[in-house]
Design a protein around this motif. Structure first.
Motif, PDB file in Angstrom:
ATOM      1  N   GLU B 418     -18.722   5.579  -0.901  1.00  0.00           N
ATOM      2  CA  GLU B 418     -18.827   5.476   0.825  1.00  0.00           C
ATOM      3  C   GLU B 418     -17.613   4.384   1.279  1.00  0.00           C
ATOM      4  O   GLU B 418     -17.427   3.577   0.508  1.00  0.00           O
ATOM      5  CB  GLU B 418     -19.871   4.891   1.192  1.00  0.00           C
ATOM      6  N   GLY B 419     -16.756   4.785   2.334  1.00  0.00           N
ATOM      7  CA  GLY B 419     -15.844   4.185   2.688  1.00  0.00           C
ATOM      8  C   GLY B 419     -14.572   4.000   2.027  1.00  0.00           C
ATOM      9  O   GLY B 419     -13.721   3.416   2.358  1.00  0.00           O
ATOM     10  N   PHE B 420     -14.358   5.126   1.263  1.00  0.00           N
ATOM     11  CA  PHE B 420     -13.044   5.288   0.314  1.00  0.00           C
ATOM     12  C   PHE B 420     -12.793   6.609   0.688  1.00  0.00           C
ATOM     13  O   PHE B 420     -13.297   7.484   0.445  1.00  0.00           O
ATOM     14  CB  PHE B 420     -13.602   5.336  -1.076  1.00  0.00           C
ATOM     15  N   ASP B 421     -11.328   6.710   1.146  1.00  0.00           N
ATOM     16  CA  ASP B 421     -10.921   7.877   1.481  1.00  0.00           C
ATOM     17  C   ASP B 421      -9.923   8.611   0.476  1.00  0.00           C
ATOM     18  O   ASP B 421      -9.635   7.820  -0.415  1.00  0.00           O
ATOM     19  CB  ASP B 421     -10.294   7.961   2.856  1.00  0.00           C
ATOM     20  N   LEU B 422      -9.502   9.780   0.438  1.00  0.00           N
ATOM     21  CA  LEU B 422      -8.631  10.370  -0.447  1.00  0.00           C
ATOM     22  C   LEU B 422      -7.293   9.795  -0.722  1.00  0.00           C
ATOM     23  O   LEU B 422      -6.858   9.804  -1.880  1.00  0.00           O
ATOM     24  CB  LEU B 422      -8.575  11.988   0.003  1.00  0.00           C
ATOM     25  N   ASP B 423      -6.681   9.148   0.426  1.00  0.00           N
ATOM     26  CA  ASP B 423      -5.564   8.540   0.123  1.00  0.00           C
ATOM     27  C   ASP B 423      -5.468   7.462  -0.625  1.00  0.00           C
ATOM     28  O   ASP B 423      -4.661   7.262  -1.226  1.00  0.00           O
ATOM     29  CB  ASP B 423      -5.067   8.065   1.842  1.00  0.00           C
ATOM     30  N   GLN B 424      -6.689   6.794  -0.341  1.00  0.00           N
ATOM     31  CA  GLN B 424      -6.821   5.556  -1.181  1.00  0.00           C
ATOM     32  C   GLN B 424      -6.919   5.907  -2.572  1.00  0.00           C
ATOM     33  O   GLN B 424      -6.371   5.342  -3.857  1.00  0.00           O
ATOM     34  CB  GLN B 424      -8.023   4.829  -0.633  1.00  0.00           C
ATOM     35  N   ALA B 425      -7.530   7.001  -2.931  1.00  0.00           N
ATOM     36  CA  ALA B 425      -8.063   7.454  -4.252  1.00  0.00           C
ATOM     37  C   ALA B 425      -6.720   8.064  -4.996  1.00  0.00           C
ATOM     38  O   ALA B 425      -6.626   7.571  -6.105  1.00  0.00           O
ATOM     39  CB  ALA B 425      -8.907   8.689  -4.120  1.00  0.00           C
ATOM     40  N   MET B 426      -5.852   8.558  -4.231  1.00  0.00           N
ATOM     41  CA  MET B 426      -4.637   9.058  -4.621  1.00  0.00           C
ATOM     42  C   MET B 426      -3.953   7.847  -5.179  1.00  0.00           C
ATOM     43  O   MET B 426      -3.102   7.800  -5.901  1.00  0.00           O
ATOM     44  CB  MET B 426      -3.629   9.894  -3.538  1.00  0.00           C
ATOM     45  N   GLY B 427      -3.756   6.861  -4.233  1.00  0.00           N
ATOM     46  CA  GLY B 427      -3.022   5.664  -4.428  1.00  0.00           C
ATOM     47  C   GLY B 427      -3.281   4.914  -5.868  1.00  0.00           C
ATOM     48  O   GLY B 427      -2.539   4.428  -6.463  1.00  0.00           O
ATOM     49  N   ILE B 428      -4.549   4.992  -6.300  1.00  0.00           N
ATOM     50  CA  ILE B 428      -5.268   4.576  -7.344  1.00  0.00           C
ATOM     51  C   ILE B 428      -4.565   5.290  -8.478  1.00  0.00           C
ATOM     52  O   ILE B 428      -3.961   4.583  -9.611  1.00  0.00           O
ATOM     53  CB  ILE B 428      -6.763   4.490  -7.542  1.00  0.00           C
ATOM     54  N   LEU B 429      -4.543   6.638  -8.367  1.00  0.00           N
ATOM     55  CA  LEU B 429      -3.970   7.454  -9.337  1.00  0.00           C
ATOM     56  C   LEU B 429      -2.301   7.187  -9.476  1.00  0.00           C
ATOM     57  O   LEU B 429      -1.863   6.752 -10.589  1.00  0.00           O
ATOM     58  CB  LEU B 429      -3.871   8.881  -9.003  1.00  0.00           C
ATOM     59  N   VAL B 430      -1.740   6.917  -8.405  1.00  0.00           N
ATOM     60  CA  VAL B 430      -0.242   6.372  -8.639  1.00  0.00           C
ATOM     61  C   VAL B 430       0.071   5.125  -9.158  1.00  0.00           C
ATOM     62  O   VAL B 430       0.696   4.997 -10.269  1.00  0.00           O
ATOM     63  CB  VAL B 430       0.518   6.551  -7.173  1.00  0.00           C
ATOM     64  N   LYS B 431      -0.945   4.073  -8.869  1.00  0.00           N
ATOM     65  CA  LYS B 431      -0.602   2.755  -9.186  1.00  0.00           C
ATOM     66  C   LYS B 431      -1.214   2.549 -10.582  1.00  0.00           C
ATOM     67  O   LYS B 431      -0.617   1.752 -11.274  1.00  0.00           O
ATOM     68  CB  LYS B 431      -1.695   1.883  -8.388  1.00  0.00           C
ATOM     69  N   SER B 432      -1.769   3.821 -11.273  1.00  0.00           N
ATOM     70  CA  SER B 432      -2.121   3.508 -12.706  1.00  0.00           C
ATOM     71  C   SER B 432      -1.110   3.651 -13.627  1.00  0.00           C
ATOM     72  O   SER B 432      -1.041   3.294 -14.577  1.00  0.00           O
ATOM     73  CB  SER B 432      -3.331   4.388 -13.174  1.00  0.00           C
ATOM     74  N   ASN B 433       0.108   4.209 -12.972  1.00  0.00           N
ATOM     75  CA  ASN B 433       1.237   4.861 -13.879  1.00  0.00           C
ATOM     76  C   ASN B 433       0.762   5.553 -14.956  1.00  0.00           C
ATOM     77  O   ASN B 433       1.738   5.541 -16.017  1.00  0.00           O
ATOM     78  CB  ASN B 433       1.858   3.264 -14.572  1.00  0.00           C
ATOM     79  N   ASP B 434      -0.280   6.156 -14.865  1.00  0.00           N
ATOM     80  CA  ASP B 434      -0.593   6.727 -16.026  1.00  0.00           C
ATOM     81  C   ASP B 434       0.304   8.243 -16.075  1.00  0.00           C
ATOM     82  O   ASP B 434       0.331   8.977 -15.218  1.00  0.00           O
ATOM     83  CB  ASP B 434      -2.091   7.461 -15.895  1.00  0.00           C
ATOM     84  N   PRO B 435       0.931   8.376 -17.250  1.00  0.00           N
ATOM     85  CA  PRO B 435       2.021   9.403 -17.043  1.00  0.00           C
ATOM     86  C   PRO B 435       1.595  10.982 -17.094  1.00  0.00           C
ATOM     87  O   PRO B 435       2.312  11.466 -16.483  1.00  0.00           O
ATOM     88  CB  PRO B 435       2.668   9.214 -18.673  1.00  0.00           C
ATOM     89  N   ILE B 436       0.477  11.358 -17.400  1.00  0.00           N
ATOM     90  CA  ILE B 436      -0.081  12.501 -17.207  1.00  0.00           C
ATOM     91  C   ILE B 436      -0.468  12.543 -15.777  1.00  0.00           C
ATOM     92  O   ILE B 436      -0.301  13.544 -15.180  1.00  0.00           O
ATOM     93  CB  ILE B 436      -1.399  12.847 -18.402  1.00  0.00           C
ATOM     94  N   ALA B 437      -1.244  11.679 -15.228  1.00  0.00           N
ATOM     95  CA  ALA B 437      -1.690  11.830 -13.818  1.00  0.00           C
ATOM     96  C   ALA B 437      -0.338  12.028 -12.878  1.00  0.00           C
ATOM     97  O   ALA B 437      -0.422  12.813 -12.038  1.00  0.00           O
ATOM     98  CB  ALA B 437      -2.267  10.466 -13.415  1.00  0.00           C
TER      99      ALA B 437
END
Lengths: 341, 560
Positions: B418-437
């Motif tokens: 709750e209170g978390f949106d898709l943009d923030q979620a994508m932000g986490i993916l990008v920030k992870s620097n996970d090469p596959i993601a």
């Protein structure tokens, strides 16, 4: 008593680099490791210096350089200087006492091998690396010839390139410490090199042996395509590439000559499996001893039975693309940084 | 624990799992439509294991791999981030050592893995499932489980390593030469390579030539796909053709029609899909497009390589060139691993499970051999050695009705706290620097450029411009609807789609990045690919004329 200037190889090791030059010290080191090297002796830089002093050649050389000091930076002059100085040195006989000692050493080498007028190689052995200025005389027979070739090797310290090199590095041009190796010529069936690393990739799990019929010069100079054997250090698996070999280097009446390889031998492997295995075994031992990949030269004598027929003439740290390692590490470092963004 | 959990221990539990991570993403590429329970069990357990294995083996500085959950036939994933700075630094030191072997001997390592895994498959295939004892059957199944587990270890170790090199190369091209992975020069550098998937396609093309030479073309052209095999059986020449064809399938046909599922037959069981590809090649006629294209691609690549290298100071080339070679292997690996790893392992899973299914059906443990896909390994073990003593039909019934329910309502693309949106979620993916993601899931975000007045904006996966009839394809079984000259519109593509690339003029995909299947294959065929348009399958209808300009990342619907 005058200073000792002739050493048998078993008296030497790498601590003697300065005194007898790298090549002689290396032959000594190999002898100490129990490797079979061609029997012979080394003439130290003291021998060279004593010759220069006692024969008067040193003074004449100093004078020549002094007289021509204003012009010596000119290439044309360097060519002339080389010719002149080599003439000075080669025109001098060995002083009596030195000549006697050298003859004695040569005689006992002949005794040791059991051959009158034993053919020897007279090789320069510098203590510092200087490119391309050192001469080697092969198939030298009889005490007079040996004497003459030793002075010629000393003279070879003054090739044009050597003079230019010393000027460029601001080294004393009149002084060139140089050792000489005098060693039995091997009646080579075949010869070549062995590296305990693949020089192109830096792969240290393999040994590569390259071989051609006759003396090793053809393989070392890279003029022909030799046989190549790549052997896995652990499992011994061998990948052999037998080339069609057309030319080899062998003894001439004086020195060496290039000869055609007989047709029936051209496509035959010049090492048998036992010889190959023994070369690889020793190369691995030497590598383990120095803890560094080795670049070694070997010769197989056609008159002796296996394994006494394998002689070693050189062992030094291998030059290979160690850069590969560094670049890989550099890439690994760069890759790790992408996680910091 | 409920008796009916499909993946015990890894079922999605909103309360606990959203506390662990605020965003869980549906793996739409692999788990739409929803998985059968047995396939879901394998994927969730072992893809999850493989990603964490790969991340740990390489000591990736910022991420421990992915966590996975199962929900209603869907796979949901989230990243396991490395939390403290201190730990990141420690892992970075280890990473520099761990990545070295891949830099120094990439081919040796990959070829070694291929050999290892093919050896495992051969081993599994030696058992004649129908004459085997119950003990041997169960043993074969356990061996298959271990093979799947190992496959995912190899898969993710290689993928993380390979994509890391690719991302670095991309960054370096941007920094040193000012080009990024949507630039045509960049695409030329990473195309012009053969791989196993293309080789299989080439074999199918060769079969189309054989069929024509043998006078069998009419059998293909005059019959429906499903009837071709039967009609071939009717003539001597046809039988000979089928003999050679099944030999080829025995070697290269161990693959699934749908990449990540096991309830559809493999090519070995049912050669209809490869035979219909042969038919397509006959229809098309001429030479194998890829051969001609490949030569062009190779020349263009060599030119582009020179271009890049010339922009870079000579002392940098010594490491940039080996890096470029590594990056070029990414595309080859991306395609080849599907063939050797996913598709083949899933075919082995199906083979072994059906062997047990037939035994169970004979003993009355289940009604039909394919019901085995509604059991999970623990239940198979329950009845494995003495199937006659157990009746598992009640589990199958319940699971099957659940599975049918799952098909009715699509799983949500993301489950967010709750209170978390898709943009923030994508932000986490990008920030992870996970090469596959980064390279497969997220991709570059399209730039909306109003001055182009396009209907959809995406990123360039393969350069070029094309105009043609749109064909919207949702699943593999609609692939035969594609006609020569169409522009394919899909959510994403996978290896079983490769052969249609020889017929189409362009591709539009909702999701994708430069190492997605559509981009890699599009580059080899030299057709434009626009990726990450998000709403392509929603906005475009089959039959509409569209124009794709991949260079600009723009898609125009011409007759609205």
């Amino acid at each position: 008593m005058a200073k000792k200037w002739i050493y048998w190889f078993d008296e030497l090791d790498s601590d003697f680099n300065e005194l007898v030059g790298k090549k002689c010290a290396n032959l000594g080191e190999m002898t100490k490791l129990g490797m079979r090297v061609p029997p012979g002796f080394a003439i130290s830089v003291d021998g060279y210096e004593r010759f220069m002093e006692d024969s008067g050649a040193g003074e004449e050389v100093q004078r020549y350089f002094h007289d021509n000091r204003h012009e010596i930076n000119r290439v044309g002059k360097q060519v002339e200087a080389s010719r002149e100085i080599r003439r000075i040195i080669e025109s001098k006989n060995l002083p009596q006492e030195m000549a006697q000692e050298l003859r004695q050493s040569y005689a006992s080498l002949c005794d040791q091998v059991g051959l009158h007028d034993l053919p020897v190689a007279v090789r320069s052995s510098g203590s510092v690396s200087m490119p391309g200025q050192m001469e080697t005389y092969l198939n030298v027979r009889g005490e007079n010839e040996v004497e003459r070739k030793v002075t010629q090797v000393w003279g070879s310290a003054f090739t044009t390139r050597a003079i230019a090199f010393r000027l460029e590095k601001s080294m004393d041009i009149a002084k060139t410490p140089i050792g000489v190796a005098v060693l039995k010529m091997i009646n080579a069936k075949c010869a070549g090199v062995v590296l305990t690393v693949l020089p192109t990739t830096g792969d240290m799990t393999k040994v590569v042996v390259e071989a051609n019929w006759g003396l090793g010069e053809s393989v070392v100079s890279g003029e022909i395509t030799p046989d190549q054997f790549i052997v896995d250090k652990t499992c011994g698996e061998c990948e052999a590439t037998i080339s069609s070999k057309t030319k080899m280097v062998c003894y001439g009446p004086v020195g060496t000559r290039v000869a055609e390889i007989p047709h029936d031998l051209r496509c035959a492997a010049c090492l048998n499996p036992d010889e190959l295995a023994e070369i690889v075994r020793i190369a691995k031992d030497v590598e383990a001893h120095f803890n560094l990949p080795q670049d070694m030269e070997w010769v197989i004598d056609q008159d002796l039975p296996f394994p006494e027929n394998i002689y070693w003439v050189q062992a030094r740290p291998a030059k290979f693309t160690k850069k590969k390692q560094d670049e890989s590490q550099y890439l690994a470092d760069l890759m790790s940084q992408i996680f910091r963004m | 624990m409920k008796v009916y959990d499909v993946v015990p221990g890894l079922e999605f539990d909103a309360e606990r799992d959203l506390a662990q991570s605020p965003a869980w993403f549906l793996d739409a590429t692999h788990s739409v439509p929803p998985w059968t329970p047995m396939f879901g069990w394998f994927w969730i357990n072992f893809c999850r294991h493989g990603m964490q294995y790969g991340a740990e083996k390489l000591s990736l500085p910022t991420v421990h791999g992915w966590d996975w959950r199962f929900m209603n036939g869907g796979g949901y994933l989230t990243l396991l981030l490395v939390k403290s700075e201190e730990e990141k630094q420690r892992r970075e030191v280890e990473f520099r050592k761990a990545i070295l072997p891949l830099i120094q001997d990439y081919d040796g390592i990959w070829n070694g893995f291929v050999k290892e895994i093919l050896g495992r498959y051969e081993n599994l295939k030696t058992l004649d499932l129908d004459s085997a004892s119950n003990i041997e059957l169960l043993d074969n199944f356990e061996g298959t489980i271990n093979t799947c587990r190992r496959m995912w270890e190899i898969h993710m170790y290689m993928m993380y390593g390979t994509y890391t090199a690719y991302i670095l190369f991309e960054n370096m091209c941007r920094e040193l030469a000012g080009i990024d992975d949507t630039s045509p020069v960049f695409h030329r550098i990473v195309s012009g390579f053969d791989n196993k998937v293309f080789q299989v396609d080439r074999r199918l093309w060769e079969f189309s030539k054989i069929a024509s030479d043998q006078g069998l073309a009419s059998v293909f052209l005059e019959n429906q796909e499903l009837d071709i095999r039967g009609k071939l059986e009717e003539s001597e020449k046809g039988r000979n053709f089928l003999k050679d064809f099944s030999e080829f399938l025995n070697e290269d046909g161990w693959r699934m029609q749908r990449m990540s599922e096991m309830n559809l037959p493999t090519w070995v069981e049912d050669p209809t899909p490869p035979l219909s590809m042969v038919k397509q090649f006959i229809l098309k006629g001429g030479s194998f497009d890829l051969d001609n294209e490949r030569n062009k691609r190779i020349l263009e690549r060599e030119d582009a390589e020179k271009q890049i290298l010339s922009k870079i100071p000579s002392e940098q080339r010594a490491w940039l060139e080996p890096l470029m070679r590594l990056a070029q292997k990414s595309g080859i690996f991306s395609e080849e691993h599907d063939h050797y790893l996913d598709l083949y392992t899933h075919a082995m899973m199906r083979r072994s499970a059906l062997g047990i299914g037939r035994r169970f059906a004979k003993s009355g443990t289940i009604d039909n051999h394919e019901d085995i896909f509604f059991l999970i390994p623990d239940e198979v073990r329950r009845a494995g050695l003495n199937p006659g003593s157990f009746d598992l039909r009640y589990i199958v019934d319940r699971r099957k009705s659940d599975w049918m329910e799952w098909q009715k309502t699509p799983n949500p693309p993301a489950i967010l706290a709750e209170g978390f949106d898709l943009d923030q979620a994508m932000g986490i993916l990008v920030k992870s620097n996970d090469p596959i993601a980064l390279k497969v899931v997220v991709g570059s975000m399209p730039q909306v450029r109003p001055e182009l007045k396009a209907d959809l904006y995406g990123t360039c996966g393969s350069p070029g411009v094309a105009e043609g009839t749109a064909r919207v394809i949702v699943t593999e079984d609609e692939l035969h609807l594609i006609k020569e000259g169409d522009i394919l519109v899909a959510v994403s593509t996978s290896p079983s789609w490769t052969p249609v690339f020889s017929m189409i003029k362009g591709v539009v995909v909702d999701r994708g990045a430069s190492l997605s299947h559509a981009a890699i294959v599009g580059r080899e065929y030299g057709i434009p690919v626009v990726m990450n348009v998000f709403e392509g399958t929603a906005k475009i209808r089959s039959g509409q004329r569209i124009r794709v300009d991949a260079n600009l990342g723009a898609v125009y619907i011409l007759d609205k």
